[in-house]
Design a protein around this motif. Sequence first.
Motif, mmCIF file in Angstrom:
data_model
loop_
_atom_site.group_PDB
_atom_site.id
_atom_site.type_symbol
_atom_site.label_atom_id
_atom_site.label_comp_id
_atom_site.label_asym_id
_atom_site.label_seq_id
_atom_site.Cartn_x
_atom_site.Cartn_y
_atom_site.Cartn_z
ATOM 1 N N TYR A 513 4.616 -0.866 0.227
ATOM 2 C CA TYR A 513 3.284 -1.492 0.186
ATOM 3 C C TYR A 513 2.353 -0.745 1.135
ATOM 4 O O TYR A 513 2.714 -0.471 2.281
ATOM 5 C CB TYR A 513 3.328 -2.975 0.574
ATOM 6 C CG TYR A 513 2.221 -3.721 -0.128
ATOM 7 C CD1 TYR A 513 2.469 -4.391 -1.314
ATOM 8 C CD2 TYR A 513 0.901 -3.670 0.333
ATOM 9 C CE1 TYR A 513 1.451 -5.011 -2.011
ATOM 10 C CE2 TYR A 513 -0.122 -4.279 -0.360
ATOM 11 C CZ TYR A 513 0.157 -4.947 -1.530
ATOM 12 O OH TYR A 513 -0.856 -5.541 -2.229
ATOM 13 N N PRO A 514 1.114 -0.399 0.654
ATOM 14 C CA PRO A 514 0.165 0.309 1.516
ATOM 15 C C PRO A 514 -0.680 -0.655 2.345
ATOM 16 O O PRO A 514 -0.966 -1.777 1.917
ATOM 17 C CB PRO A 514 -0.708 1.062 0.515
ATOM 18 C CG PRO A 514 -0.710 0.176 -0.705
ATOM 19 C CD PRO A 514 0.631 -0.505 -0.730
ATOM 20 N N ARG A 515 -1.067 -0.216 3.518
ATOM 21 C CA ARG A 515 -1.975 -0.969 4.383
ATOM 22 C C ARG A 515 -3.057 -0.037 4.915
ATOM 23 O O ARG A 515 -2.771 1.106 5.305
ATOM 24 C CB ARG A 515 -1.226 -1.574 5.567
ATOM 25 C CG ARG A 515 -0.310 -2.744 5.219
ATOM 26 C CD ARG A 515 -1.117 -4.030 5.105
ATOM 27 N NE ARG A 515 -0.244 -5.185 5.050
ATOM 28 C CZ ARG A 515 0.089 -5.824 3.931
ATOM 29 N NH1 ARG A 515 -0.399 -5.423 2.774
ATOM 30 N NH2 ARG A 515 0.881 -6.865 3.971
ATOM 31 N N CYS A 516 -4.294 -0.564 4.939
ATOM 32 C CA CYS A 516 -5.439 0.180 5.472
ATOM 33 C C CYS A 516 -6.214 -0.731 6.416
ATOM 34 O O CYS A 516 -7.293 -1.247 6.069
ATOM 35 C CB CYS A 516 -6.332 0.670 4.339
ATOM 36 S SG CYS A 516 -5.512 1.809 3.195
ATOM 37 N N LYS A 534 -9.585 6.908 3.241
ATOM 38 C CA LYS A 534 -9.530 8.113 4.063
ATOM 39 C C LYS A 534 -8.114 8.336 4.589
ATOM 40 O O LYS A 534 -7.626 9.447 4.637
ATOM 41 C CB LYS A 534 -10.524 8.004 5.211
ATOM 42 C CG LYS A 534 -11.978 8.000 4.760
ATOM 43 C CD LYS A 534 -12.928 7.955 5.954
ATOM 44 C CE LYS A 534 -14.384 7.989 5.493
ATOM 45 N NZ LYS A 534 -15.322 7.925 6.646
ATOM 46 N N SER A 535 -7.486 7.234 4.978
ATOM 47 C CA SER A 535 -6.103 7.284 5.437
ATOM 48 C C SER A 535 -5.593 5.854 5.536
ATOM 49 O O SER A 535 -6.348 4.894 5.350
ATOM 50 C CB SER A 535 -5.985 7.993 6.794
ATOM 51 O OG SER A 535 -6.662 7.244 7.792
ATOM 52 N N PHE A 559 -2.885 8.761 -0.785
ATOM 53 C CA PHE A 559 -1.758 7.840 -0.637
ATOM 54 C C PHE A 559 -0.419 8.578 -0.500
ATOM 55 O O PHE A 559 0.624 7.995 -0.719
ATOM 56 C CB PHE A 559 -1.681 6.858 -1.826
ATOM 57 C CG PHE A 559 -2.773 5.827 -1.844
ATOM 58 C CD1 PHE A 559 -2.564 4.540 -1.367
ATOM 59 C CD2 PHE A 559 -4.022 6.134 -2.352
ATOM 60 C CE1 PHE A 559 -3.564 3.590 -1.377
ATOM 61 C CE2 PHE A 559 -5.040 5.186 -2.376
ATOM 62 C CZ PHE A 559 -4.808 3.902 -1.887
ATOM 63 N N LYS A 560 -0.463 9.827 -0.099
ATOM 64 C CA LYS A 560 0.771 10.590 0.090
ATOM 65 C C LYS A 560 1.244 10.443 1.533
ATOM 66 O O LYS A 560 0.456 10.591 2.466
ATOM 67 C CB LYS A 560 0.555 12.070 -0.250
ATOM 68 C CG LYS A 560 0.269 12.308 -1.717
ATOM 69 C CD LYS A 560 0.120 13.782 -2.011
ATOM 70 C CE LYS A 560 -0.358 13.974 -3.441
ATOM 71 N NZ LYS A 560 0.576 14.262 -4.401
#
Length: 616
Positions: A513-516, A534-535, A559-560
Amino acid sequence: KMAASLLLLILLCVPISLVAGDNCNKANFLNYTCFFPKAGQIKNFSVKSALECCSECISNNDCRHWTTRDIDSSSPLCILSNELHPINSSLKSNCVSGINPLPPPPPPPPAPPGAKNVLYFVVDDYRSEMNEAYMQSDIITPNLDKLAKSGTVFTNAYCQQAVCSPSRNSFMSGRRPDTTTVFGNNGRSFRDAPGGKNWITMPEHFKKSGWLTLGGGKTYHPNSPKDWDEPFSWSQDQPYFPFAMQKCPGFPEKLGTWCAMDGTKDMEQFYDYTLANATIETLNYAKQIKDKEGRPFFIMAGFRRPHGPWYIPRTIWDMYNTSNIHLPTNMPYTKNAPPIAYYASPFWQPPMTSDGYPGGINGTYIMWNTTIDTPIPGAVQQEAKHAYYSAVTFMDSQVGRVLDHLDMLGFTDDTIVLLHGDHGYHLGEHNMWHKFTNFELTARVPMLMRVPWMKQSVGGRTTVLAELVDMYPTLSMLAGAPKPEDGIEGTDISAVFADMTNTTMKTAAFTQYPRCPKNSSNEWLDNDCPAKIKSGFMGYTIRVKDYRYTAWVLMNASFKPDFSSPLHAQELYNHSLPECRYDFNLCENENIAGTPGTQELMQSLYSQIKAKFDKN
C-alpha cells in the motif's frame, strides 16, 4: 404502429424482443437502467422516441451506448456515448438505454475434453467474517455457511492491495500492482501498463480456450479498464450486466453511511438483487448453450455489498439488534506501530426515519472523524457494524439465490464455485474504519472454493498462504483450461484440493500500500497518494506462517521503490497463535519490530520483499 408498440413496452419496463429486420435488433435495451452521460459523449439531440435514438446509435460507428432521457416528454433527449457507464438508478423511471454491440467475433475454439464450469463471485469490501468458515457467531451467513461445508475454506488468503481497483486489476490480470501500475481508484488500469494492451486476462483466457465467458456487476472496478474490458474479456453473446453505484437517498453524495429501505414493493432498488436476477438469467442462457453446443461456462458476478453505503432492506436490518453488536476490545491504535501505517477515514451517521430505521431524509447526518488516538463513541460503532453486518447478510441471501439456481439447473457437480472478497475491512479495530492499510484485517480476504469432484476437499480447511493473484492459474488448472501465458505472477495452488495438508507450494503472501503523507509530523493524517505524486513511501508487507513484516520503502514519482535508500519504518507482528483468524481482537496489537531477538527474522523477511519487488 410497431415502433409505437415497442416504445410502450419500454415505458412499461416489459422485456423487449425487437422484430427481425429492424436494425435495432442488434442493440440491447436495458430495462430499469440508464447511463451517466458525463463522459465519452458524442452528441445529444431531441428525438421522437427511444427507438429513434437507438437507430442513431446503430448507424454511428463510434457509438457504444445510447440513452434516451425524459421519454414521457414531447421531446425526449437522446445522448450518444462512446463509453460504457454505470447504471444511474435514480433515472430508471424516465429513461431507457441500450448498447451498440461490436461486430461478432469468430466462433470460439472447442473447450478441452472434460472441461468444467466456473461460477465466480467477487464480493466488495468483505472481510473474513462468516459463521461457519471463520467461526464468527455475530454475523448471519447461512448460504455462505452451506457453501463452506460443501467446499474448501481458505483461512489464510490475501489480496495484493487493500483497495478496490488495484486489487481487481491484479487478480483479473494475474499480475501484482507493481506490474499493473494501478495503485488507486483513479481510472488507470492494467491496460495502461507497459505491454498491458496485449495481456490476456483471466476471463479472456477462458474465452479463448472455448468457455462461454459472461459477467456482471463489479468484477473489474468501474472504468478500470474501460467498458469492463469489452470485447476482450467477455463473450459477446449478451451485454455485460452493468454495475450500479447505489447511494442512500438522504445523503447521496457520500459512500460512508447507511440506510435501511422498505423493500416490500420494490426489491429492484437493491442492486445485488438485480445482479442475482441477471446472473440467474445468464445461467439459464449458459444451460441452453451447454445443451446445444456442449460449451462450458465461466460466469462472474461482482456483488456490491458490503461496500458502502450500506443500502439494505429493512427485513435484513431487523435480523440484528444494535445493542447486541460486540465492540472491538483492541480499539487503541497498534502499540509501537508507525503513524504512516494508520489511515483516517470518516463516516456519516444517518438520522432515523419516523418509524425507527436509519436513513431519514429529514435530519442531520453526523460526521465522525477517526483519529489515531480517539475512538468514536461505542453506540455509533455498534450502529455502523449493524449496518455492515446487514449488508453482508443481504449479499449472502442473493448469492444463495444464484447457488440454488445453479443446483436446480443440474450444474452443481460439474461447476467450480469460487467466492472471495477483493480485500478486507476495519470495523473499529486499531481505531480504524474502512480499508486502505496493510494490516491483517484488510490484507486478508474470505475465500471459499467448491470443487465437487475433488472429494477429499469437501468440507475441508487449508492454511496455505493463498493470494488472489493465484486464482488465475489455479482455476485454469482445476477447470481443465490450458496453462496461462508467460508473465502471470500467481502460483497454481490447485494441489491443495488433493491434499488439504499440502501447503508447501506457497511460503509467503505479499500485499502493498502506498502512502504520501502531507505533513511529516502527522504522517497518519491526509496520507493518500493521488494519481500524480512527487514521492512517497510504498509499504510492502510479507505474511509468512507465523509473522507479518512490513517495510516502508521510499518511492519516486512513478511509484517505483528505491531499495537503496534507508527504510522509513518497519513493522513486525507475531501470528504464531492461530486465534487471530477467528478473533479479530487478537490481531496485530503490538509492533515488535526491533525488539530483542527479532533482527535476524526481520532481515530475512526484508530480503524476501526485496527479491520480489526490487527490479533494479
